[in-house]
Design a protein around this motif. Structure first.
Motif, PDB file in Angstrom:
ATOM      1  N   LYS A   1     -16.676  40.504  30.485  1.00 29.81           N
ATOM      2  CA  LYS A   1     -16.865  40.370  28.960  1.00 29.81           C
ATOM      3  C   LYS A   1     -17.424  41.767  28.611  1.00 29.81           C
ATOM      4  CE  LYS A   1     -19.758  38.057  25.567  1.00 29.81           C
ATOM      5  NZ  LYS A   1     -20.693  36.767  25.232  1.00 29.81           N
ATOM      6  N   ASP A   2     -18.479  42.243  29.340  1.00 27.45           N
ATOM      7  CA  ASP A   2     -19.050  43.571  28.542  1.00 27.45           C
ATOM      8  C   ASP A   2     -18.072  44.641  28.861  1.00 27.45           C
ATOM      9  OD1 ASP A   2     -21.475  42.255  28.450  1.00 27.45           O
ATOM     10  OD2 ASP A   2     -22.222  42.922  30.388  1.00 27.45           O
ATOM     11  N   LEU A   3     -17.159  44.835  29.748  1.00 26.25           N
ATOM     12  CA  LEU A   3     -16.159  46.021  29.770  1.00 26.25           C
ATOM     13  C   LEU A   3     -15.022  45.480  29.066  1.00 26.25           C
ATOM     14  CD1 LEU A   3     -16.651  47.025  33.506  1.00 26.25           C
ATOM     15  CD2 LEU A   3     -17.633  48.097  31.453  1.00 26.25           C
ATOM     16  N   ALA A   4     -14.796  44.226  28.668  1.00 23.92           N
ATOM     17  CA  ALA A   4     -13.423  43.795  28.039  1.00 23.92           C
ATOM     18  C   ALA A   4     -12.444  43.962  28.996  1.00 23.92           C
ATOM     19  CB  ALA A   4     -13.353  44.513  26.763  1.00 23.92           C
ATOM     20  N   LEU A   5     -12.528  43.367  30.190  1.00 26.53           N
ATOM     21  CA  LEU A   5     -11.623  43.389  31.191  1.00 26.53           C
ATOM     22  C   LEU A   5     -10.738  41.904  31.184  1.00 26.53           C
ATOM     23  CD1 LEU A   5     -13.497  44.986  34.108  1.00 26.53           C
ATOM     24  CD2 LEU A   5     -12.162  46.175  32.658  1.00 26.53           C
ATOM     25  N   GLN A   6      -9.517  42.038  31.213  1.00 29.10           N
ATOM     26  CA  GLN A   6      -8.874  40.841  31.474  1.00 29.10           C
ATOM     27  C   GLN A   6      -8.688  40.254  32.739  1.00 29.10           C
ATOM     28  OE1 GLN A   6      -7.324  39.242  28.674  1.00 29.10           O
ATOM     29  NE2 GLN A   6      -8.441  40.777  27.440  1.00 29.10           N
ATOM     30  N   LEU A   7      -9.152  39.260  32.958  1.00 27.01           N
ATOM     31  CA  LEU A   7      -9.273  38.593  34.502  1.00 27.01           C
ATOM     32  C   LEU A   7      -7.881  38.299  34.825  1.00 27.01           C
ATOM     33  CD1 LEU A   7     -12.078  36.089  34.292  1.00 27.01           C
ATOM     34  CD2 LEU A   7     -12.181  38.429  35.158  1.00 27.01           C
ATOM     35  N   PRO A   8      -7.357  39.004  36.125  1.00 32.21           N
ATOM     36  CA  PRO A   8      -6.082  38.454  36.558  1.00 32.21           C
ATOM     37  C   PRO A   8      -5.911  37.103  36.861  1.00 32.21           C
ATOM     38  CG  PRO A   8      -7.283  39.266  38.287  1.00 32.21           C
ATOM     39  CD  PRO A   8      -8.277  39.445  37.037  1.00 32.21           C
ATOM     40  N   PRO A   9      -4.338  36.729  36.814  1.00 30.53           N
ATOM     41  CA  PRO A   9      -4.201  35.037  36.966  1.00 30.53           C
ATOM     42  C   PRO A   9      -4.884  34.726  38.236  1.00 30.53           C
ATOM     43  CG  PRO A   9      -2.152  36.592  37.036  1.00 30.53           C
ATOM     44  CD  PRO A   9      -3.351  37.378  36.807  1.00 30.53           C
ATOM     45  N   ILE A  10      -4.451  35.555  39.270  1.00 32.95           N
ATOM     46  CA  ILE A  10      -5.129  35.020  40.686  1.00 32.95           C
ATOM     47  C   ILE A  10      -6.439  35.575  40.946  1.00 32.95           C
ATOM     48  CG2 ILE A  10      -4.415  35.146  43.250  1.00 32.95           C
ATOM     49  CD1 ILE A  10      -1.581  35.227  42.331  1.00 32.95           C
ATOM     50  N   PRO A  11      -7.486  35.374  41.324  1.00 29.93           N
ATOM     51  CA  PRO A  11      -8.665  35.512  41.587  1.00 29.93           C
ATOM     52  C   PRO A  11      -8.679  36.501  42.574  1.00 29.93           C
ATOM     53  CG  PRO A  11      -8.877  32.952  41.275  1.00 29.93           C
ATOM     54  CD  PRO A  11      -7.349  33.524  41.272  1.00 29.93           C
ATOM     55  N   ASP A  12      -9.565  37.552  42.431  1.00 30.36           N
ATOM     56  CA  ASP A  12      -9.653  38.474  43.665  1.00 30.36           C
ATOM     57  C   ASP A  12      -8.484  39.458  43.686  1.00 30.36           C
ATOM     58  OD1 ASP A  12     -12.271  37.502  43.988  1.00 30.36           O
ATOM     59  OD2 ASP A  12     -11.552  36.147  45.383  1.00 30.36           O
TER      60      ASP A  12
END
Length: 365
Positions: free
Chosen positions: A5-16
């Protein structure tokens, strides 16, 4: 912390996949939760173990976004709790005092040690015993408290040959924690001359690769008394736990030799106090400063932090294909690193932020 959230990153569909947390050293204290983007602890953190010589404890790690070839620095401040009790290196101490010692004479006592900081650290001392002794606390150059036993009333060996005292060290935490040391004072006959060191402070500089067993310095003190009252023995009076592992003091000769290998990158200087006592337990104290000089004993370490497995032939010159990190633990010119790329390949090195380098295309492929 919510890193995503702080870096405005988009989480990838597959974790890790696509994000990695990297820390210097073997232990990785933090991990990135792939589903939430939260930075979480991966190992137990002990502030005193990690930052025993630093009051402000900050752990640093890096979040690498592999798809974007970006690196974000993360700093985590480790705050202290009162989980350590003030402790004495020796919980029982014996002092031998002449019955001719005048009231007001002071005897330095072993200081307590509490690795906590701030209000949780050592705050003061208290002495209990009898009317012959009182406690005084001096403030050292660095703000440390140095307890001293003060003779408040003249001693009479025929009246009492021993005095039993208890020294308490207290911190300021909540709840307050206390450590104790017992002091046994033996009353002896007169000895009217104390040893005197040849100099009040000894300073020595040694390279970190000096062989184990080498004599670093010899301290000397003289006492004009005869017999046992003039026989001087040497000992460490104030010394850290690490320094006691590194240095040996020969009690009869005053030679200080090396027991283990020095490491400039670990500790670059040691400040000790050496005491000379005669057979009647009169003493003198001298300061010893040992400065460790750097030797080029560490090779540069190269690590590949991120790399592309393939690249299109129409990639424009300057396209980043790998991210490298280079570090040398030595200091000064011994730690200055110059990097180059072997010839014959269509790539070149480009210096990035800090100790990072990018491998980029040098021409059309």
């Amino acid at each position: 912390g919510d890193v995503a959230k702080d870096l405005a990153l988009q989480l990838p569909p597959i974790p890790d996949r696509g994000f990695r947390v990297v820390s210097e050293g073997r232990t990785q204290y933090f991990a990135l939760h792939g589903q939430t983007g939260h930075l979480v602890t991966a190992e137990r953190i002990d502030r005193e173990q990690l930052c025993r010589l630093v009051e402000k404890c900050v752990l640093r790690c890096e979040v690498i976004v592999e798809g974007e070839m970006k690196v974000y620095e993360v700093e985590v401040a480790i705050t202290d709790i009162n989980d350590n009790v003030p402790s004495f290196r020796d919980i029982e101490t014996e002092l031998r005092v002449s019955e001719m010692t005048a009231p007001g004479w002071r005897f330095p006592l072993i200081e307590a040690y509490d690795p906590d900081v701030g209000a949780n650290a050592l705050q003061g001392y208290k002495l209990s015993g009898d009317e012959h002794f009182s406690l005084a606390v001096q403030e050292g150059p660095g703000g440390d408290q140095r307890p001293e036993l003060v003779l408040a009333k003249a001693l009479d060996r025929e009246e009492a040959a021993f005095h039993e005292l208890v020294l308490r060290a207290m911190d300021g935490g909540e709840p307050r924690r206390t450590g104790t040391a017992r002091i046994r004072v033996s009353v002896l006959d007169a000895n009217d001359n104390a040893p005197v060191f040849s100099q009040a402070e000894y300073t020595v500089r040694v390279p970190e690769d000096v062989p184990v067993g080498s004599v670093l310095v010899t301290v000397t003190a003289s006492d004009p008394d005869e017999g046992m009252n003039g026989h001087v023995k040497y000992s460490f009076h104030k010394i850290s736990d690490r320094a006691s592992e590194l240095f040996h003091l020969e009690s009869e000769t005053g030679e200080i030799s090396l027991k283990e290998d020095l490491d400039y990158e670990e500790i670059s200087s040691h400040v000790l106090e050496v005491q000379a006592r005669d057979g009647g337990e009169l003493f003198d104290t001298a300061k010893l400063s040992i400065a460790v000089t750097d030797v080029n004993d560490n090779i540069p370490q190269i690590s590949v932090r991120s790399v592309l497995s393939e690249i299109s032939e129409d990639a424009t010159p300057g396209t980043v294909v790998a991210l490298l990190h280079v570090q040398d633990r030595d200091s000064g010119t011994n730690g200055d690193v110059r990097c180059s790329l072997d010839g014959g390949v269509p790539f070149r090195l480009r210096s990035s932020r800090g100790s990072y380098y990018s491998v980029v295309t040098a021409q059309e492929l």
